[in-house]
Design a protein around this motif. Structure first.
Motif, PDB file in Angstrom:
ATOM      1  N   THR A  62      20.301   3.544   6.764  1.00 55.95           N
ATOM      2  CA  THR A  62      19.287   3.777   7.769  1.00 55.95           C
ATOM      3  C   THR A  62      18.393   4.908   7.380  1.00 55.95           C
ATOM      4  O   THR A  62      17.053   4.555   7.587  1.00 55.95           O
ATOM      5  N   GLU A  63      18.981   5.870   6.968  1.00 59.63           N
ATOM      6  CA  GLU A  63      17.948   6.998   6.490  1.00 59.63           C
ATOM      7  C   GLU A  63      17.101   6.436   5.365  1.00 59.63           C
ATOM      8  O   GLU A  63      15.963   6.848   5.553  1.00 59.63           O
ATOM      9  N   ARG A  64      17.661   5.896   4.329  1.00 57.92           N
ATOM     10  CA  ARG A  64      16.853   5.259   3.214  1.00 57.92           C
ATOM     11  C   ARG A  64      15.712   4.368   3.914  1.00 57.92           C
ATOM     12  O   ARG A  64      14.520   4.328   3.275  1.00 57.92           O
ATOM     13  N   ALA A  65      16.071   3.485   4.784  1.00 58.16           N
ATOM     14  CA  ALA A  65      15.016   2.654   5.601  1.00 58.16           C
ATOM     15  C   ALA A  65      13.788   3.420   6.073  1.00 58.16           C
ATOM     16  O   ALA A  65      12.886   3.208   6.263  1.00 58.16           O
ATOM     17  N   ASN A  66      14.480   4.543   6.967  1.00 55.42           N
ATOM     18  CA  ASN A  66      13.102   5.610   7.647  1.00 55.42           C
ATOM     19  C   ASN A  66      12.434   5.966   6.626  1.00 55.42           C
ATOM     20  O   ASN A  66      11.062   6.066   6.842  1.00 55.42           O
ATOM     21  N   ARG A  67      12.836   6.491   5.555  1.00 52.56           N
ATOM     22  CA  ARG A  67      12.126   7.178   4.305  1.00 52.56           C
ATOM     23  C   ARG A  67      11.044   6.423   3.937  1.00 52.56           C
ATOM     24  O   ARG A  67      10.038   6.763   3.724  1.00 52.56           O
ATOM     25  N   ALA A  68      11.482   5.114   3.485  1.00 52.37           N
ATOM     26  CA  ALA A  68      10.721   4.062   3.017  1.00 52.37           C
ATOM     27  C   ALA A  68       9.656   3.643   3.892  1.00 52.37           C
ATOM     28  O   ALA A  68       8.465   3.670   3.687  1.00 52.37           O
ATOM     29  N   LEU A  69       9.838   3.594   5.305  1.00 52.27           N
ATOM     30  CA  LEU A  69       8.919   3.362   6.371  1.00 52.27           C
ATOM     31  C   LEU A  69       7.802   4.717   6.382  1.00 52.27           C
ATOM     32  O   LEU A  69       6.778   4.419   6.703  1.00 52.27           O
ATOM     33  N   GLY A  70       8.355   5.799   6.046  1.00 53.24           N
ATOM     34  CA  GLY A  70       7.608   6.761   6.080  1.00 53.24           C
ATOM     35  C   GLY A  70       6.495   7.008   5.137  1.00 53.24           C
ATOM     36  O   GLY A  70       5.498   7.202   5.244  1.00 53.24           O
ATOM     37  N   LEU A  95       5.389   4.317   3.510  1.00 50.31           N
ATOM     38  CA  LEU A  95       4.618   3.099   3.810  1.00 50.31           C
ATOM     39  C   LEU A  95       3.538   3.669   4.716  1.00 50.31           C
ATOM     40  O   LEU A  95       2.292   3.327   4.673  1.00 50.31           O
ATOM     41  N   ASP A  96       3.888   4.200   5.677  1.00 54.43           N
ATOM     42  CA  ASP A  96       3.172   4.929   6.853  1.00 54.43           C
ATOM     43  C   ASP A  96       1.977   5.856   6.013  1.00 54.43           C
ATOM     44  O   ASP A  96       0.737   5.790   6.468  1.00 54.43           O
ATOM     45  N   GLY A  97       2.641   6.519   5.292  1.00 58.94           N
ATOM     46  CA  GLY A  97       1.584   7.564   4.457  1.00 58.94           C
ATOM     47  C   GLY A  97       0.494   6.848   3.470  1.00 58.94           C
ATOM     48  O   GLY A  97      -0.611   7.293   3.540  1.00 58.94           O
ATOM     49  N   VAL A  98       0.904   5.857   2.951  1.00 62.39           N
ATOM     50  CA  VAL A  98      -0.099   5.226   2.099  1.00 62.39           C
ATOM     51  C   VAL A  98      -0.857   4.404   2.734  1.00 62.39           C
ATOM     52  O   VAL A  98      -1.972   4.167   2.360  1.00 62.39           O
ATOM     53  N   SER A  99      -0.605   3.887   4.119  1.00 61.37           N
ATOM     54  CA  SER A  99      -1.420   3.136   4.984  1.00 61.37           C
ATOM     55  C   SER A  99      -2.544   4.120   5.409  1.00 61.37           C
ATOM     56  O   SER A  99      -3.819   3.399   5.491  1.00 61.37           O
ATOM     57  N   THR A 100      -2.419   5.292   5.426  1.00 62.22           N
ATOM     58  CA  THR A 100      -3.683   6.263   5.877  1.00 62.22           C
ATOM     59  C   THR A 100      -4.622   6.325   4.654  1.00 62.22           C
ATOM     60  O   THR A 100      -5.964   6.639   4.919  1.00 62.22           O
ATOM     61  N   MET A 101      -4.294   5.933   3.604  1.00 57.50           N
ATOM     62  CA  MET A 101      -5.211   6.042   2.497  1.00 57.50           C
ATOM     63  C   MET A 101      -6.142   4.652   2.151  1.00 57.50           C
ATOM     64  O   MET A 101      -7.057   4.685   1.469  1.00 57.50           O
ATOM     65  N   LEU A 102      -5.747   3.586   3.105  1.00 56.78           N
ATOM     66  CA  LEU A 102      -6.365   2.360   2.673  1.00 56.78           C
ATOM     67  C   LEU A 102      -7.628   2.491   3.367  1.00 56.78           C
ATOM     68  O   LEU A 102      -7.592   2.774   4.781  1.00 56.78           O
ATOM     69  N   PRO A 103      -8.633   1.551   2.992  1.00 59.74           N
ATOM     70  CA  PRO A 103      -9.993   1.837   3.753  1.00 59.74           C
ATOM     71  C   PRO A 103      -9.628   0.769   4.920  1.00 59.74           C
ATOM     72  O   PRO A 103     -10.405   0.915   5.953  1.00 59.74           O
ATOM     73  N   ASP A 104      -9.000  -0.260   4.897  1.00 65.49           N
ATOM     74  CA  ASP A 104      -8.785  -1.208   6.034  1.00 65.49           C
ATOM     75  C   ASP A 104      -7.429  -1.781   5.996  1.00 65.49           C
ATOM     76  O   ASP A 104      -6.904  -2.529   5.158  1.00 65.49           O
ATOM     77  N   THR A 105      -6.460  -1.195   7.101  1.00 66.87           N
ATOM     78  CA  THR A 105      -5.174  -1.851   6.882  1.00 66.87           C
ATOM     79  C   THR A 105      -5.057  -3.392   7.361  1.00 66.87           C
ATOM     80  O   THR A 105      -4.021  -3.953   6.718  1.00 66.87           O
ATOM     81  N   ARG A 106      -5.877  -3.846   8.172  1.00 65.72           N
ATOM     82  CA  ARG A 106      -6.033  -5.426   8.225  1.00 65.72           C
ATOM     83  C   ARG A 106      -5.992  -6.018   6.993  1.00 65.72           C
ATOM     84  O   ARG A 106      -5.380  -7.021   6.750  1.00 65.72           O
ATOM     85  N   LEU A 107      -6.976  -5.585   6.176  1.00 67.93           N
ATOM     86  CA  LEU A 107      -6.870  -6.249   4.753  1.00 67.93           C
ATOM     87  C   LEU A 107      -5.610  -6.330   3.981  1.00 67.93           C
ATOM     88  O   LEU A 107      -5.214  -7.070   3.437  1.00 67.93           O
ATOM     89  N   PHE A 108      -5.247  -5.052   3.994  1.00 69.21           N
ATOM     90  CA  PHE A 108      -3.838  -4.971   3.441  1.00 69.21           C
ATOM     91  C   PHE A 108      -2.974  -5.872   3.927  1.00 69.21           C
ATOM     92  O   PHE A 108      -2.065  -6.499   3.166  1.00 69.21           O
ATOM     93  N   LEU A 109      -2.896  -6.098   5.228  1.00 62.09           N
ATOM     94  CA  LEU A 109      -1.919  -6.999   5.886  1.00 62.09           C
ATOM     95  C   LEU A 109      -2.052  -8.327   5.489  1.00 62.09           C
ATOM     96  O   LEU A 109      -1.385  -9.318   5.275  1.00 62.09           O
ATOM     97  N   TYR A 110      -3.563  -8.752   5.529  1.00 62.41           N
ATOM     98  CA  TYR A 110      -4.064  -9.993   5.067  1.00 62.41           C
ATOM     99  C   TYR A 110      -3.308 -10.528   3.505  1.00 62.41           C
ATOM    100  O   TYR A 110      -2.887 -11.275   3.511  1.00 62.41           O
TER     101      TYR A 110
END
Length: 112
Positions: free
Chosen positions: A41-49, A51-66
């Motif tokens: 669970t701790e490992r999964a939480n760190r991975a989510l953190g 991913l959340d950090g990387v998503s702040t650097m994306l110009p458009d998160t909707r495009l990433f999800l697409y």
């Protein structure tokens, strides 16, 4: 950890004849050892953190999800034995590319 069967199939005939799965009573025997999952669970939480950090650097998160959804579709089609590529999947969903902003077009080219 072997638990065996977690319930049983029973035949019911009250109104109509049918079968139903009746799970065993809770709590399960042997009891769940949730401490064994703490490290995972701790490992999964760190991975989510991360991913959340990387998503702040994306110009458009909707495009990433697409593109992520398109990539998963390509992998699924390969598992099923049909032919597809990320480029064809993206171009099929982008019939109106001309309406995209120049920045979005450049991001799409770098992702493909």
């Amino acid at each position: 950890m072997k638990r065996g069967l977690q319930g049983k199939w029973v035949k019911r005939t009250e109104v109509e004849a049918h079968q139903a799965f009746v799970p065993n009573a809770l709590p399960p025997l042997p009891p769940l050892d949730l401490a064994a999952f703490a490290a995972l669970t701790e490992r999964a939480n760190r991975a989510l953190g991360r991913l959340d950090g990387v998503s702040t650097m994306l110009p458009d998160t909707r495009l990433f999800l697409y593109f992520y959804v398109r990539r998963e579709a390509v992998l699924s089609s390969q598992i099923e034995g049909t032919q597809s590529s990320t480029g064809t999947g993206v171009s099929a969903g982008c019939s109106s590319r001309s309406s995209w902003s120049p920045r979005r077009r450049s991001v799409s080219r770098s992702c493909i």
